[in-house]
Scaffold this active site. Structure first.
Site, PDB file in Angstrom:
ATOM      1  N   VAL A 166       0.853  -1.206   0.000  1.00 33.76           N
ATOM      2  CA  VAL A 166       0.000   0.000   0.000  1.00 33.76           C
ATOM      3  C   VAL A 166       0.881   1.246   0.000  1.00 33.76           C
ATOM      4  O   VAL A 166       0.700   2.174  -0.800  1.00 33.76           O
ATOM      5  CB  VAL A 166      -0.944  -0.010   1.235  1.00 33.76           C
ATOM      6  CG1 VAL A 166      -1.554   1.363   1.480  1.00 33.76           C
ATOM      7  CG2 VAL A 166      -2.047  -1.054   1.045  1.00 33.76           C
ATOM      8  N   GLY A 186     -15.073  -8.447  11.866  1.00 32.66           N
ATOM      9  CA  GLY A 186     -15.416  -7.297  12.709  1.00 32.66           C
ATOM     10  C   GLY A 186     -14.751  -6.025  12.196  1.00 32.66           C
ATOM     11  O   GLY A 186     -15.380  -4.952  12.144  1.00 32.66           O
ATOM     12  N   ASP A 228      -8.494 -17.075  10.131  1.00 36.19           N
ATOM     13  CA  ASP A 228      -9.667 -17.950  10.260  1.00 36.19           C
ATOM     14  C   ASP A 228     -10.254 -18.427   8.924  1.00 36.19           C
ATOM     15  O   ASP A 228     -10.918 -19.449   8.886  1.00 36.19           O
ATOM     16  CB  ASP A 228     -10.785 -17.240  11.040  1.00 36.19           C
ATOM     17  CG  ASP A 228     -10.386 -16.931  12.475  1.00 36.19           C
ATOM     18  OD1 ASP A 228      -9.419 -17.531  12.952  1.00 36.19           O
ATOM     19  OD2 ASP A 228     -11.066 -16.090  13.105  1.00 36.19           O
ATOM     20  N   GLU A 242     -11.836 -24.693  17.718  1.00 41.31           N
ATOM     21  CA  GLU A 242     -12.187 -24.128  19.036  1.00 41.31           C
ATOM     22  C   GLU A 242     -13.689 -23.881  19.195  1.00 41.31           C
ATOM     23  O   GLU A 242     -14.209 -23.934  20.304  1.00 41.31           O
ATOM     24  CB  GLU A 242     -11.396 -22.837  19.296  1.00 41.31           C
ATOM     25  CG  GLU A 242     -11.710 -21.711  18.320  1.00 41.31           C
ATOM     26  CD  GLU A 242     -10.935 -20.424  18.592  1.00 41.31           C
ATOM     27  OE1 GLU A 242     -10.184 -20.336  19.571  1.00 41.31           O
ATOM     28  OE2 GLU A 242     -11.090 -19.482  17.779  1.00 41.31           O
TER      29      GLU A 242
HETATM   30  O1  F6P Z   1      -9.776 -14.125  14.499  1.00 41.86           O
HETATM   31  C1  F6P Z   1      -8.533 -14.662  14.714  1.00 41.86           C
HETATM   32  C2  F6P Z   1      -8.467 -15.344  16.048  1.00 41.86           C
HETATM   33  O2  F6P Z   1      -7.140 -15.816  16.201  1.00 41.86           O
HETATM   34  C3  F6P Z   1      -9.479 -16.460  16.288  1.00 41.86           C
HETATM   35  O3  F6P Z   1      -9.131 -17.658  15.639  1.00 41.86           O
HETATM   36  C4  F6P Z   1      -9.483 -16.534  17.784  1.00 41.86           C
HETATM   37  O4  F6P Z   1     -10.684 -17.074  18.270  1.00 41.86           O
HETATM   38  C5  F6P Z   1      -9.349 -15.096  18.187  1.00 41.86           C
HETATM   39  O5  F6P Z   1      -8.722 -14.443  17.104  1.00 41.86           O
HETATM   40  C6  F6P Z   1      -8.566 -14.819  19.446  1.00 41.86           C
HETATM   41  O6  F6P Z   1      -8.605 -13.449  19.659  1.00 41.86           O
HETATM   42  P1  F6P Z   1      -7.790 -12.654  20.757  1.00 41.86           P
HETATM   43  O7  F6P Z   1      -6.450 -12.331  20.206  1.00 41.86           O
HETATM   44  O8  F6P Z   1      -8.579 -11.423  20.975  1.00 41.86           O
HETATM   45  O9  F6P Z   1      -7.693 -13.545  21.958  1.00 41.86           O
END
Ligand code: F6P
Length: 319
Positions: free
Chosen positions: A23, A104, A127, A222
């Protein structure tokens, strides 16, 4: 005169730095001022903005994480936080923003675009849970890390004649489990998208054991349940000593794979070219090998599809 800013948001993903580099260098190539916003939407609200030059992004393509920092921002979804963020963009005269992140973060990008800022979102998440793109940047590195971990776990599992339940990330998406399960030769995967019968998984393990198999690897996403509870029940049903390995944050770090570096460089470059020619909100996507753009509102409504065929292949070849 256009001014572009880039921010990374949500869980970091390998390849974020390749995007930032592309970028910045593409904007400079077109003679446009480019700014880095630190720590995602949190940094935008707090005015952590800095002009970037060619050398600001030197020696970063091979690094995991994000040199800009990232965050999950609760404040950005409040009226006050959002308005503060808009004021910061106005103060710097920034009219175009590139947002790299997962679901998000891209919803935040949509909100920004609705307030008149030209926004392009880039799918960056380990993910692979975004319906508008076949792959998100970071996914291939994460599944390589998980597959390497499975190989290590398999060595010790085989030596002891045990079972191992390997818990992987992915929130409500089973793609990390599915792809690394295939690549790591797992016996079973458990994913949120599919119902399972523990008795069936146990039966398969007993058949394998009776045939002389000395390992049984189960990859559990998970979002599919509690790995410890599953392991306890599985051990009870099979009599096989069963361990649990929760891979955790090791999956998110590390030097990005070649695919993630190329996807990141390409999407970063095309995002800038797109944002200089167009107004409105878009996301970048990879569909059947080509880079595409979709309007952000439509993109975020696209349903993510679980690969049933790959899941069936895993079932057939893991007996
Ligand atoms: O979205 C990516 C991710 O690594 C998910 O696989 C996992 O559930 C989440 O983020 C964990 O988030 P944090 O870093 O907020 O604990």
């Amino acid at each position: 005169m256009d001014k572009i800013a880039i921010l990374t948001s949500g869980g970091d993903a390998p390849g974020m730095n390749a995007v930032i580099r592309a970028v910045v260098r593409t904007a400079i190539y077109y003679g446009i001022e480019v700014y880095g916003i630190k720590n995602g939407y949190e940094g935008l609200i707090d005015g952590e903005v800095e002009q970037l030059i060619e050398s600001s992004v030197a020696d970063i393509i091979q690094r995991g994480g994000t040199v800009l920092g990232t965050s999950r921002s609760e404040r950005f979804i409040t009226h006050e936080g959002f308005n503060q963020a808009i004021d910061v963009l106005k103060k710097y005269g920034i009219n175009k923003v590139i947002v790299g992140g997962g679901d998000g973060s891209l919803r935040g990008a949509k909100k920004l675009s609705e307030s008149g800022i030209d926004v392009v979102g880039i799918p960056l998440s380990i993910d692979n849970d975004l319906g508008f793109t076949d792959y998100s940047i970071g996914f291939f590195t994460a599944i390589t890390t998980v597959t390497n971990a499975i190989s290590n776990i398999r060595d010790t599992t085989e030596s002891h004649g045990r079972a191992n339940v390997v818990e992987v990330m992915g929130r409500d998406c089973g793609d990390i489990a599915l792809y690394s399960g295939i690549a790591g030769g797992a016996e079973n995967i458990i994913v949120p998208e599919k119902k399972y019968e523990i008795s069936e998984i146990a039966k398969k393990a007993i058949v394998g054991k009776n045939r002389g198999k000395r390992h049984h690897i189960i990859i559990m996403a998970e979002g599919a349940g509690n790995s410890y509870e599953f392991a306890e029940k599985f051990e009870e049903l099979t009599g096989i000593d069963t361990k649990v390995t929760i891979l955790g944050y090791i999956q998110r770090g590390g030097s990005p794979s070649v695919v993630d570096r190329i996807l990141g460089s390409t999407m970063g470059n095309v995002a800038v070219e797109h944002i200089l020619k167009n107004t409105g909100g878009y996301v970048m996507s990879i569909r059947e090998g080509s880079v595409k753009t979709y309007p952000i509102g439509d993109a975020l409504k696209m349903e993510n599809k679980f690969d049933e065929k790959l899941s069936e292949i895993l079932k057939i070849i893991s007996i």
